[in-house]
Scaffold this motif. Structure first.
Motif, PDB file in Angstrom:
ATOM      1  N   SER A   1       0.825  -1.220   0.000  1.00 48.04           N
ATOM      2  CA  SER A   1       0.000   0.000   0.000  1.00 48.04           C
ATOM      3  C   SER A   1       0.855   1.264   0.000  1.00 48.04           C
ATOM      4  CB  SER A   1      -0.929   0.002   1.219  1.00 48.04           C
ATOM      5  OG  SER A   1      -0.185  -0.070   2.428  1.00 48.04           O
ATOM      6  N   SER A   2       2.131   1.129  -0.340  1.00 47.31           N
ATOM      7  CA  SER A   2       3.042   2.281  -0.255  1.00 47.31           C
ATOM      8  C   SER A   2       3.397   2.849  -1.624  1.00 47.31           C
ATOM      9  CB  SER A   2       4.334   1.870   0.467  1.00 47.31           C
ATOM     10  OG  SER A   2       5.033   0.892  -0.295  1.00 47.31           O
ATOM     11  N   HIS A   3       2.481   2.734  -2.578  1.00 41.63           N
ATOM     12  CA  HIS A   3       2.797   3.232  -3.919  1.00 41.63           C
ATOM     13  C   HIS A   3       2.954   4.748  -3.946  1.00 41.63           C
ATOM     14  CE1 HIS A   3      -1.597   3.433  -3.549  1.00 41.63           C
ATOM     15  NE2 HIS A   3      -1.526   4.463  -4.373  1.00 41.63           N
ATOM     16  N   ASP A   4       2.429   5.454  -2.919  1.00 43.84           N
ATOM     17  CA  ASP A   4       2.552   6.909  -2.885  1.00 43.84           C
ATOM     18  C   ASP A   4       3.157   7.422  -1.579  1.00 43.84           C
ATOM     19  OD1 ASP A   4       0.472   6.234  -1.248  1.00 43.84           O
ATOM     20  OD2 ASP A   4      -0.946   7.709  -2.043  1.00 43.84           O
ATOM     21  N   ARG A   5       3.760   6.537  -0.795  1.00 38.07           N
ATOM     22  CA  ARG A   5       4.388   6.938   0.469  1.00 38.07           C
ATOM     23  C   ARG A   5       5.392   5.873   0.899  1.00 38.07           C
ATOM     24  NH1 ARG A   5      -0.761   5.142   1.592  1.00 38.07           N
ATOM     25  NH2 ARG A   5      -0.952   3.415   3.070  1.00 38.07           N
ATOM     26  N   ARG A   6       6.185   6.211   1.901  1.00 38.62           N
ATOM     27  CA  ARG A   6       7.193   5.279   2.388  1.00 38.62           C
ATOM     28  C   ARG A   6       6.548   4.116   3.141  1.00 38.62           C
ATOM     29  NH1 ARG A   6      12.371   6.729   1.961  1.00 38.62           N
ATOM     30  NH2 ARG A   6      12.851   8.899   1.431  1.00 38.62           N
ATOM     31  N   ALA A   7       7.128   2.940   2.963  1.00 41.20           N
ATOM     32  CA  ALA A   7       6.639   1.743   3.654  1.00 41.20           C
ATOM     33  C   ALA A   7       7.373   1.573   4.985  1.00 41.20           C
ATOM     34  CB  ALA A   7       6.843   0.516   2.774  1.00 41.20           C
ATOM     35  N   LEU A   8       6.946   0.568   5.748  1.00 43.38           N
ATOM     36  CA  LEU A   8       7.561   0.295   7.050  1.00 43.38           C
ATOM     37  C   LEU A   8       8.930  -0.369   6.908  1.00 43.38           C
ATOM     38  CD1 LEU A   8       4.455  -1.066   9.020  1.00 43.38           C
ATOM     39  CD2 LEU A   8       5.496   1.225   9.151  1.00 43.38           C
ATOM     40  N   GLY A   9       9.225  -0.911   5.739  1.00 43.37           N
ATOM     41  CA  GLY A   9      10.494  -1.599   5.556  1.00 43.37           C
ATOM     42  C   GLY A   9      10.939  -1.545   4.116  1.00 43.37           C
ATOM     43  N   PRO A  10      12.066  -2.155   3.813  1.00 48.34           N
ATOM     44  CA  PRO A  10      12.598  -2.151   2.438  1.00 48.34           C
ATOM     45  C   PRO A  10      11.751  -3.018   1.514  1.00 48.34           C
ATOM     46  CG  PRO A  10      13.877  -3.618   3.815  1.00 48.34           C
ATOM     47  CD  PRO A  10      12.921  -2.920   4.735  1.00 48.34           C
ATOM     48  N   LEU A  11      11.720  -2.667   0.246  1.00 47.53           N
ATOM     49  CA  LEU A  11      10.920  -3.433  -0.714  1.00 47.53           C
ATOM     50  C   LEU A  11      11.444  -4.858  -0.843  1.00 47.53           C
ATOM     51  CD1 LEU A  11       8.690  -3.591  -2.839  1.00 47.53           C
ATOM     52  CD2 LEU A  11      10.305  -2.643  -4.505  1.00 47.53           C
ATOM     53  N   PHE A  12      12.748  -5.007  -0.927  1.00 49.15           N
ATOM     54  CA  PHE A  12      13.346  -6.333  -1.049  1.00 49.15           C
ATOM     55  C   PHE A  12      14.010  -6.703   0.275  1.00 49.15           C
ATOM     56  CE2 PHE A  12      13.224  -4.902  -5.476  1.00 49.15           C
ATOM     57  CZ  PHE A  12      12.569  -5.983  -6.053  1.00 49.15           C
ATOM     58  N   PHE A  13      13.573  -7.809   0.832  1.00 53.30           N
ATOM     59  CA  PHE A  13      14.078  -8.227   2.142  1.00 53.30           C
ATOM     60  C   PHE A  13      14.060  -9.746   2.237  1.00 53.30           C
ATOM     61  CE2 PHE A  13       9.538  -7.992   2.391  1.00 53.30           C
ATOM     62  CZ  PHE A  13       9.156  -9.059   3.190  1.00 53.30           C
ATOM     63  N   VAL A  14      14.892 -10.258   3.116  1.00 53.65           N
ATOM     64  CA  VAL A  14      14.838 -11.671   3.485  1.00 53.65           C
ATOM     65  C   VAL A  14      14.446 -11.750   4.954  1.00 53.65           C
ATOM     66  CG1 VAL A  14      16.497 -12.464   1.770  1.00 53.65           C
ATOM     67  CG2 VAL A  14      17.315 -11.681   3.997  1.00 53.65           C
ATOM     68  N   ILE A  15      14.013 -12.916   5.372  1.00 51.69           N
ATOM     69  CA  ILE A  15      13.540 -13.105   6.746  1.00 51.69           C
ATOM     70  C   ILE A  15      14.517 -14.033   7.456  1.00 51.69           C
ATOM     71  CG2 ILE A  15      11.624 -13.900   8.172  1.00 51.69           C
ATOM     72  CD1 ILE A  15       9.821 -13.379   5.674  1.00 51.69           C
ATOM     73  N   ASP A  16      15.067 -13.572   8.587  1.00 50.27           N
ATOM     74  CA  ASP A  16      16.066 -14.374   9.290  1.00 50.27           C
ATOM     75  C   ASP A  16      15.414 -15.429  10.185  1.00 50.27           C
ATOM     76  OD1 ASP A  16      15.194 -13.118  11.605  1.00 50.27           O
ATOM     77  OD2 ASP A  16      16.946 -11.813  11.777  1.00 50.27           O
ATOM     78  N   ARG A  17      16.238 -16.157  10.940  1.00 46.97           N
ATOM     79  CA  ARG A  17      15.739 -17.265  11.772  1.00 46.97           C
ATOM     80  C   ARG A  17      14.832 -16.789  12.885  1.00 46.97           C
ATOM     81  NH1 ARG A  17      21.210 -20.998  12.461  1.00 46.97           N
ATOM     82  NH2 ARG A  17      21.433 -21.528  10.215  1.00 46.97           N
ATOM     83  N   ARG A  18      14.974 -15.543  13.275  1.00 52.86           N
ATOM     84  CA  ARG A  18      14.110 -14.976  14.312  1.00 52.86           C
ATOM     85  C   ARG A  18      12.884 -14.292  13.712  1.00 52.86           C
ATOM     86  NH1 ARG A  18      18.352 -12.246  18.659  1.00 52.86           N
ATOM     87  NH2 ARG A  18      19.579 -14.149  19.066  1.00 52.86           N
ATOM     88  N   HIS A  19      12.663 -14.546  12.459  1.00 50.70           N
ATOM     89  CA  HIS A  19      11.500 -14.014  11.738  1.00 50.70           C
ATOM     90  C   HIS A  19      11.511 -12.488  11.659  1.00 50.70           C
ATOM     91  CE1 HIS A  19       9.482 -17.980  13.165  1.00 50.70           C
ATOM     92  NE2 HIS A  19      10.241 -18.169  12.079  1.00 50.70           N
ATOM     93  N   ARG A  20      12.731 -11.940  11.525  1.00 50.59           N
ATOM     94  CA  ARG A  20      12.879 -10.495  11.366  1.00 50.59           C
ATOM     95  C   ARG A  20      13.280 -10.184   9.922  1.00 50.59           C
ATOM     96  NH1 ARG A  20      17.248  -9.426  15.995  1.00 50.59           N
ATOM     97  NH2 ARG A  20      18.223 -10.999  14.621  1.00 50.59           N
ATOM     98  N   PRO A  21      12.702  -9.153   9.340  1.00 53.34           N
ATOM     99  CA  PRO A  21      13.067  -8.793   7.961  1.00 53.34           C
ATOM    100  C   PRO A  21      14.427  -8.108   7.917  1.00 53.34           C
ATOM    101  CG  PRO A  21      11.460  -7.240   8.823  1.00 53.34           C
ATOM    102  CD  PRO A  21      11.615  -8.303   9.867  1.00 53.34           C
ATOM    103  N   LYS A  22      15.247  -8.511   6.965  1.00 50.67           N
ATOM    104  CA  LYS A  22      16.563  -7.906   6.769  1.00 50.67           C
ATOM    105  C   LYS A  22      16.635  -7.372   5.339  1.00 50.67           C
ATOM    106  CE  LYS A  22      18.270  -9.039  10.797  1.00 50.67           C
ATOM    107  NZ  LYS A  22      18.648  -8.008  11.789  1.00 50.67           N
ATOM    108  N   PRO A  23      17.016  -6.104   5.174  1.00 51.03           N
ATOM    109  CA  PRO A  23      17.049  -5.537   3.813  1.00 51.03           C
ATOM    110  C   PRO A  23      18.093  -6.225   2.937  1.00 51.03           C
ATOM    111  CG  PRO A  23      18.097  -4.048   5.377  1.00 51.03           C
ATOM    112  CD  PRO A  23      17.449  -5.129   6.190  1.00 51.03           C
ATOM    113  N   LEU A  24      17.764  -6.376   1.677  1.00 51.26           N
ATOM    114  CA  LEU A  24      18.706  -6.911   0.697  1.00 51.26           C
ATOM    115  C   LEU A  24      19.509  -5.762   0.092  1.00 51.26           C
ATOM    116  CD1 LEU A  24      16.614  -9.604  -1.203  1.00 51.26           C
ATOM    117  CD2 LEU A  24      18.783 -10.007  -0.015  1.00 51.26           C
ATOM    118  N   GLY A  25      20.817  -5.926   0.077  1.00 53.81           N
ATOM    119  CA  GLY A  25      21.704  -4.961  -0.572  1.00 53.81           C
ATOM    120  C   GLY A  25      22.654  -5.707  -1.481  1.00 53.81           C
ATOM    121  N   THR A  26      23.512  -4.969  -2.144  1.00 54.09           N
ATOM    122  CA  THR A  26      24.426  -5.623  -3.077  1.00 54.09           C
ATOM    123  C   THR A  26      25.392  -6.566  -2.363  1.00 54.09           C
ATOM    124  OG1 THR A  26      25.838  -3.653  -2.940  1.00 54.09           O
ATOM    125  CG2 THR A  26      24.341  -3.808  -4.812  1.00 54.09           C
TER     126      THR A  26
END
Length: 311
Positions: free
Chosen positions: A264-289
């Motif tokens: 729902s963030s097509h016109d505003r900032r989202a709560l997290g990065p668009l591309f992310f992975v989920i770690d063992r503790r079920h936390r989102p981690k941003p994907l970078g190069t």
């Protein structure tokens, strides 16, 4: 970067004739049978005679204008800049990425010589490309992206109605990584800790705003076009996020909430990065190069190889 510029055959033939008459010459000026000072005066006199206005032609002006002249013939500012040694055309940083193809150099000078009144026949065509340090990256890059998209497809097909949250998370990590790699390459993105946001993408117009060089306000953002394959996979990714939101809502409300924010963030900032992975503790981690470094290195490619490929 070394750029070999072919000369017109007529000029080389004349230079060879002069050299045969003065084989002891060590400089270009030595080839002519008059002192260098007198030759300089004769050239200036000729240019004044050819001038049609009081704004006389000079060797310096001709040299400075040659790059712009080349640019009027070929819409390639990096090539025109390198061939004329005029680095006010575009930015010299282009030469770090731009492949200077021998074939294009020959075509450009042949057209320039012909429009200047010379024959378009050149003495010898260059055979070596120069410029980008990743001149032959396309086969390796094609294999890398193909592997990523194959893994992404298989991860999606592994999901079924009874897939557990852990299986969904594992599939998501593969899908997000594969599509992130595709978008990174096809947009020519620089190295970054995280990249892309929903509100900076317009899939209808196939455009994206990138903010991968924040050294000054002038460099903060640029607009790039998205190829169809990237648009299609991004649409798939948003569909996947919608599925993930639905499937994780009961067991992982925070992750489902972040997916909802991204969608729902097509016109505003989202709560997290668009591309992310989920770690063992079920936390989102941003994907970078950096997340892709080992994979890219296994193919002999840097993470910013897309900048070379796009050029």
């Amino acid at each position: 970067t070394v750029v070999r510029i072919p000369l017109p055959r007529a000029v080389v033939v004349e230079l060879c004739r002069l050299h045969a008459e003065s084989q002891s010459a060590t400089t270009l000026a030595d080839l002519f049978p008059i002192p260098a000072e007198e030759l300089d005066k004769d050239v200036k006199r000729l240019l004044r005679q050819l001038s049609k206005t009081s704004h006389h032609l000079t060797v310096e002006r001709l040299r400075a204008g040659y790059g712009t002249y080349l640019l009027s013939l070929t819409p390639d500012e990096a090539l025109s800049s390198a061939m004329s040694m005029n680095f006010c055309l575009g930015t010299p940083a282009n030469l770090n990425y731009w492949p200077l193809r021998a074939k294009h150099i020959s075509q450009a000078v042949s057209q320039a010589y012909m429009t200047l009144g010379l024959s378009d026949e050149i003495w010898s065509a260059p055979v070596f490309d120069s410029g980008s340090a990743q001149l032959d990256c396309e086969p390796k890059l094609r294999a890398l992206v193909t592997r990523y998209l194959k893994d992404t497809t298989e991860a999606f097909h592994s999901i079924h109605l009874k897939s557990s949250p852990s299986e969904l998370i594992r599939a998501h990590n593969v899908i997000a990584t594969g599509i992130f790699a595709l978008v990174l390459v096809t947009t020519g993105h620089r190295k970054t800790r995280e990249a892309f946001a929903h509100h900076m993408l317009d899939l209808d117009l196939a455009l994206a705003i990138l903010g991968d060089k924040r050294t000054s306000p002038y460099h903060w953002a640029r607009i790039v076009g998205l190829p169809k394959i990237t648009v299609d996979w991004l649409k798939f990714y948003f569909d996947w996020l919608a599925l993930l939101r639905y499937r994780l809502y009961r067991t992982h409300r925070a992750l489902a909430g972040m997916c909802d924010s991204l969608l729902s963030s097509h016109d505003r900032r989202a709560l997290g990065p668009l591309f992310f992975v989920i770690d063992r503790r079920h936390r989102p981690k941003p994907l970078g190069t950096k997340s892709l470094r080992k994979s890219f290195e296994s193919y002999g490619l840097p993470e910013n190889v897309g900048r070379h490929w796009v050029c």
